[in-house]
Motif scaffolding. Structure first.
Motif, PDB file in Angstrom:
ATOM      1  N   PRO A   1      69.438 -19.062  51.336  1.00 30.20           N
ATOM      2  CA  PRO A   1      70.465 -18.535  50.446  1.00 30.20           C
ATOM      3  C   PRO A   1      71.606 -19.533  50.337  1.00 30.20           C
ATOM      4  N   GLY A   2      72.188 -19.609  49.162  1.00 28.01           N
ATOM      5  CA  GLY A   2      73.300 -20.536  48.970  1.00 28.01           C
ATOM      6  C   GLY A   2      72.857 -21.972  48.794  1.00 28.01           C
ATOM      7  N   ALA A   3      71.554 -22.193  48.636  1.00 30.56           N
ATOM      8  CA  ALA A   3      71.051 -23.565  48.551  1.00 30.56           C
ATOM      9  C   ALA A   3      71.142 -24.137  47.145  1.00 30.56           C
ATOM     10  N   ALA A   4      71.679 -23.370  46.208  1.00 25.22           N
ATOM     11  CA  ALA A   4      71.765 -23.835  44.830  1.00 25.22           C
ATOM     12  C   ALA A   4      72.650 -25.070  44.689  1.00 25.22           C
ATOM     13  N   THR A   5      73.506 -25.315  45.671  1.00 26.20           N
ATOM     14  CA  THR A   5      74.420 -26.447  45.593  1.00 26.20           C
ATOM     15  C   THR A   5      73.803 -27.748  46.111  1.00 26.20           C
TER      16      THR A   5
ATOM     17  N   ARG B   1      70.360 -28.591  57.909  1.00 30.18           N
ATOM     18  CA  ARG B   1      71.569 -28.288  57.139  1.00 30.18           C
ATOM     19  C   ARG B   1      72.523 -27.449  57.972  1.00 30.18           C
ATOM     20  N   ALA B   2      71.987 -26.475  58.732  1.00 32.49           N
ATOM     21  CA  ALA B   2      72.825 -25.579  59.531  1.00 32.49           C
ATOM     22  C   ALA B   2      71.934 -24.774  60.465  1.00 32.49           C
ATOM     23  N   ALA B   3      72.586 -24.112  61.444  1.00 37.33           N
ATOM     24  CA  ALA B   3      71.843 -23.252  62.378  1.00 37.33           C
ATOM     25  C   ALA B   3      72.595 -21.943  62.579  1.00 37.33           C
ATOM     26  N   LEU B   4      71.857 -20.842  62.435  1.00 36.72           N
ATOM     27  CA  LEU B   4      72.348 -19.509  62.756  1.00 36.72           C
ATOM     28  C   LEU B   4      71.764 -19.161  64.120  1.00 36.72           C
ATOM     29  N   LEU B   5      72.635 -18.997  65.105  1.00 34.51           N
ATOM     30  CA  LEU B   5      72.224 -18.765  66.492  1.00 34.51           C
ATOM     31  C   LEU B   5      72.584 -17.329  66.858  1.00 34.51           C
ATOM     32  N   VAL B   6      71.577 -16.514  67.164  1.00 36.54           N
ATOM     33  CA  VAL B   6      71.807 -15.096  67.382  1.00 36.54           C
ATOM     34  C   VAL B   6      71.398 -14.691  68.795  1.00 36.54           C
TER      35      VAL B   6
ATOM     36  N   PRO C   1      74.889 -31.357  66.211  1.00 39.99           N
ATOM     37  CA  PRO C   1      75.256 -32.307  65.163  1.00 39.99           C
ATOM     38  C   PRO C   1      75.163 -31.737  63.746  1.00 39.99           C
ATOM     39  N   PHE C   2      75.155 -30.413  63.628  1.00 38.16           N
ATOM     40  CA  PHE C   2      75.101 -29.757  62.318  1.00 38.16           C
ATOM     41  C   PHE C   2      75.933 -28.476  62.411  1.00 38.16           C
TER      42      PHE C   2
ATOM     43  N   ALA D   1      74.304 -16.886  54.583  1.00 39.37           N
ATOM     44  CA  ALA D   1      74.759 -17.389  53.278  1.00 39.37           C
ATOM     45  C   ALA D   1      76.160 -18.005  53.393  1.00 39.37           C
ATOM     46  N   GLU D   2      77.031 -17.362  54.161  1.00 39.59           N
ATOM     47  CA  GLU D   2      78.379 -17.878  54.397  1.00 39.59           C
ATOM     48  C   GLU D   2      78.341 -19.248  55.076  1.00 39.59           C
ATOM     49  N   LEU D   3      77.495 -19.344  56.082  1.00 39.98           N
ATOM     50  CA  LEU D   3      77.351 -20.595  56.829  1.00 39.98           C
ATOM     51  C   LEU D   3      76.921 -21.731  55.908  1.00 39.98           C
ATOM     52  N   LEU D   4      76.052 -21.416  54.965  1.00 39.43           N
ATOM     53  CA  LEU D   4      75.512 -22.458  54.081  1.00 39.43           C
ATOM     54  C   LEU D   4      76.485 -22.854  52.970  1.00 39.43           C
ATOM     55  N   LYS D   5      77.537 -22.069  52.767  1.00 46.97           N
ATOM     56  CA  LYS D   5      78.557 -22.435  51.768  1.00 46.97           C
ATOM     57  C   LYS D   5      79.452 -23.544  52.283  1.00 46.97           C
ATOM     58  N   ASP D   6      79.600 -23.608  53.596  1.00 46.74           N
ATOM     59  CA  ASP D   6      80.516 -24.620  54.192  1.00 46.74           C
ATOM     60  C   ASP D   6      80.062 -26.034  53.929  1.00 46.74           C
TER      61      ASP D   6
END
Length: 190
Positions: free
Chosen positions: A7-11, A98-103, A129-130, A185-190
């Motif tokens: 999600p949010g990868a349109a950019t 690109r990013a990591a969501l750690l739960v 490093p991401f 999605a929020e994380l990927l906007k940054d």
């Protein structure tokens, strides 16, 4: 079949979402399994879910990162979070993330967990490093809230307190966990 798109990868380039379950895998009611079915995210299957070996698990993640057609987003739960830190400390391909969501990271330095899942302590504590976001409940039986906050700080991850929701797994009643997808999605906007 096209690669799952974050999600949010349109950019930018579409990213493959790699799901990294913890010890014993994620069952059918776990949000990771539901995201796999709903969103087409790709689970990184491990050779042995019951006796996880850090080197083997890291190699499988490396293979999947390299097999992806473009950038990847790591979505880890429990032992999967510890895997991300261990892998990132040794891989030469972290720029593909690109990013990591750690739960709900598990505290593998706790005596009971260290004995149940040997070979994972000490937890790698170097800064990732991401961009990353760590989400933890304040009543997780496998990691005390202050410990989760410390891991987030060590890894350079933004921290979110998910409230009293246990281990944020199938037993937590999260269903499809749209809130978690929103944080991704929020994380990927940054």
């Amino acid at each position: 079949m096209t690669a799952p798109v974050a999600p949010g990868a349109a950019t930018g380039d579409p990213a493959t979402v790699l799901l990294l379950p913890g010890w014993q895998n994620s069952g059918p009611t776990h949000w990771q399994s539901r995201w796999e079915a709903l969103h087409g995210d790709r689970r990184v299957d491990q050779h042995d879910w019951m006796r996880p070996l850090r080197g083997d698990w890291s190699m499988r993640l490396e293979e999947e990162v390299l097999a992806a057609p473009g950038p990847v987003v790591l979505v880890a739960h429990s032992l999967g979070c510890i895997l991300v830190a261990a892998w990132a400390a040794h891989s030469r391909h972290t720029q593909r993330v690109r990013a990591a969501l750690l739960v709900a990271p598990g505290d593998l330095e706790r005596d009971d967990l260290r004995q149940a899942i040997p070979g994972w302590a000490p937890i790698v504590r170097q800064r990732l490093p991401f961009p990353s976001l760590l989400i933890a409940a304040n009543d997780d039986p496998y990691c005390a809230a202050p410990r989760a906050r410390q891991l987030a700080q060590d890894w350079g991850a933004r921290f979110v307190d998910a409230g009293a929701r246990g281990h944020l797994n199938g037993d937590s009643g999260l269903g499809d966990w749209p809130e978690g997808r929103g944080w991704l999605a929020e994380l990927l906007k940054d």
